[in-house]
Scaffold this active site. Structure first.
Site, short mmCIF file in Angstrom:
data_model
loop_
_atom_site.label_atom_id
_atom_site.label_comp_id
_atom_site.label_asym_id
_atom_site.label_seq_id
_atom_site.Cartn_x
_atom_site.Cartn_y
_atom_site.Cartn_z
N CYS A 238 -4.14 -1.47 7.01
CA CYS A 238 -3.29 -1.51 8.31
C CYS A 238 -2.14 -2.36 7.92
CB CYS A 238 -4.19 -2.56 8.83
SG CYS A 238 -3.27 -2.40 10.53
N ARG B 140 -1.77 11.48 2.05
CA ARG B 140 -0.83 10.67 2.41
C ARG B 140 -0.46 9.60 2.95
NH1 ARG B 140 1.61 9.38 7.31
NH2 ARG B 140 -0.25 10.68 8.72
N ASP B 141 -1.30 9.44 4.54
CA ASP B 141 -1.36 8.49 5.22
C ASP B 141 -2.18 6.98 4.28
OD1 ASP B 141 -0.52 7.22 7.42
OD2 ASP B 141 -2.52 8.01 9.07
N ASN C 263 -6.73 3.53 8.42
CA ASN C 263 -7.68 5.06 8.82
C ASN C 263 -8.92 4.88 8.72
OD1 ASN C 263 -5.01 6.43 7.44
ND2 ASN C 263 -5.14 7.21 9.44
#
Lengths: 307, 307
Positions: free
Chosen positions: B241, B16-17, B250
């Site tokens: 980022c 997801r992220d 992350n």
């Protein structure tokens, strides 16, 4: 609350430890321009080159020329690595401010790096320390593989202490503890320093971390908490890792200085000047440096570091 | 001696992220294959996708398809992000195990990300939590910008506490504290956790660090020392980022798991399987991931991770 020192000395080892591990050759005049720009950042210590025989480190064959030509700024110590008396003589000829001697805490790495056993290494270094002190120079010792050795595996704190004892008995002024392969985590740093700080003053110990596995800053925070105030680093993480080509080597000065300043710790270094100096060596080297701050600089295309 | 927990839960948020911040689109079948490979690593929690409207995050438009098709391994929680009731309904239709709701501790980021003020956001999320709980689902809250906001600057621990209070009152089971822009250092983490641990149990708090400036692992060590045992990460540092394209995002699961294991902390994750899974998504994405462990893997050309 985290107990941290107010001031830290960052020792820039990029011109030596960084450039000796880059396969790209940097022209002598570019090195000189870079070292001169480093002198303007507020850094108080620069390891400029090495007087190891050029056969072993051709990248630094111009050590004498570099030391003769750089502008020496007051308040900055210009140091060089010397392996033996011959190297010391060459360094003294160009009036280096301080010399560094080196060996390893593990037999495997010492043999691979110096081609001698640990026992055989002591008298050679003892002679260098003696003559350097007679010449009025400060001497720094490096001990490599303080946590683990690429040949022998884990290295015990007591082995490091034995080497440290020998080097301090010779009369060195400071000992830099090299985590050569970049595998360490904070618990290991704590175990090492727990042992060493029983016997040696914290202000005589420096930590030299490689960031190969991203743990260098965590290890530095642990070292700070234990009272260490001297750290070696290489601008932009220059040099990479000799044991895993393409991976990260020395902790990057720019990443370290960012963190120290955010922790409220003084370094005397101007961050913007440091980044400009990083761009200078990046251009000379013709390849991207791997530090996080250089990544951000490129990502944001920030103009403020550029003149 | 460093006091550290014996066990830590690593929550993999890469699907997801990570993927939502990659401009390269990954085919649905490649995502499914990757998530299935993650399920084999021993990781116990995977944030699989997001039910945010595809207009905003086209990379994750296939959320339902992914959740329907992946092999669900016993003992692994498959979670998804939901912004509102409509997203929740879509997530429940495919029987997600857990939902995550999200907002920011700073007005600027909340407005930019959700297009609402913090006060306006609470009732929307309250409704989601209520319905999710009625459907028998665990709910995780995310609060972003817990240290600093890209628009508003520094964020005080008391602001984070206010949002945390509101989210826990709604009935969330766990709160993940997002250091969205990757600027934090351990002193700031300590100040934040000093405040939050006065009011909330450590086992209900997770830390979500970005490694943009290389400080994530140092911040995680500090969090561990303060009793935190849940950490979010993204395999290979996938995602980068959003505030500095090309910089790191992350913290990488592989870098984190390496450190945790070396610290003697159990994660239940098999490191070799993790690296294989990293190679799988790297191939699907068609670009090099930026974690230190992926660098080393490429550098050494190690065969042991490859089948």
């Amino acid at each position: 609350m985290l107990k941290l020192p107010k001031k830290v000395t960052v020792k820039e080892v990029g011109p030596r430890d960084g450039l000796q591990n880059e396969k790209e050759r940097v022209a002598t005049e570019d090195k000189i321009a870079w070292i001169d720009s480093l002198s303007e950042t507020g850094v108080s210590y620069i390891e400029v080159s090495s007087f190891v025989h050029p056969k072993w480190i051709p990248q630094l064959a111009d050590a004498a020329e570099v030391l003769k030509t750089i502008k020496r700024r007051k308040g900055v110590t210009y140091a060089a690595l010397v392996p033996n008396i011959r190297g010391l003589d060459r360094a003294l000829e160009v009036d280096v401010d301080e010399v560094s001697i080196f060996m390893s805490a593990s037999e495997g790495h010492n043999r691979s790096n110096i081609n001698k056993s640990i026992e055989e290494t002591y008298p050679i270094l003892g002679e260098v320390v003696k003559e350097a002190k007679q010449a009025g120079k400060r001497v720094r010792g490096y001990v490599s593989t303080v946590i683990a050795c690429p040949y022998d595996g884990p290295v015990s704190p007591s082995k490091v202490r034995t080497v440290a004892d020998q080097l301090f008995s010779m009369g060195i002024d400071e000992l830099s503890l090299g985590e050569t392969i970049g595998v360490a985590v904070p618990t290991q740093v704590e175990q090492l320093l727990d042992e060493l700080l029983l016997h040696f003053d914290s202000e005589k110990l420096a930590m030299h971390f490689h960031d190969t596995r991203g743990t260098a800053l965590a290890n530095i925070v642990k070292s700070l908490e234990m009272g260490i105030t001297i750290f070696d680093s290489s601008l932009g993480g220059l040099g990479g890792c000799p044991y895993a080509k393409g991976a990260s080597g020395n902790v990057a000065t720019d990443d370290l200085v960012y963190m120290l300043h955010e922790l409220g710790i003084e370094t005397g270094i101007d961050f913007q000047s440091l980044m400009k100096s990083g761009q200078l060596i990046e251009t000379a080297l013709g390849k991207q440096l791997k530090s996080r701050q250089m990544d951000i600089l490129r990502a944001e295309g920030r103009g403020e570091y550029l003149e």
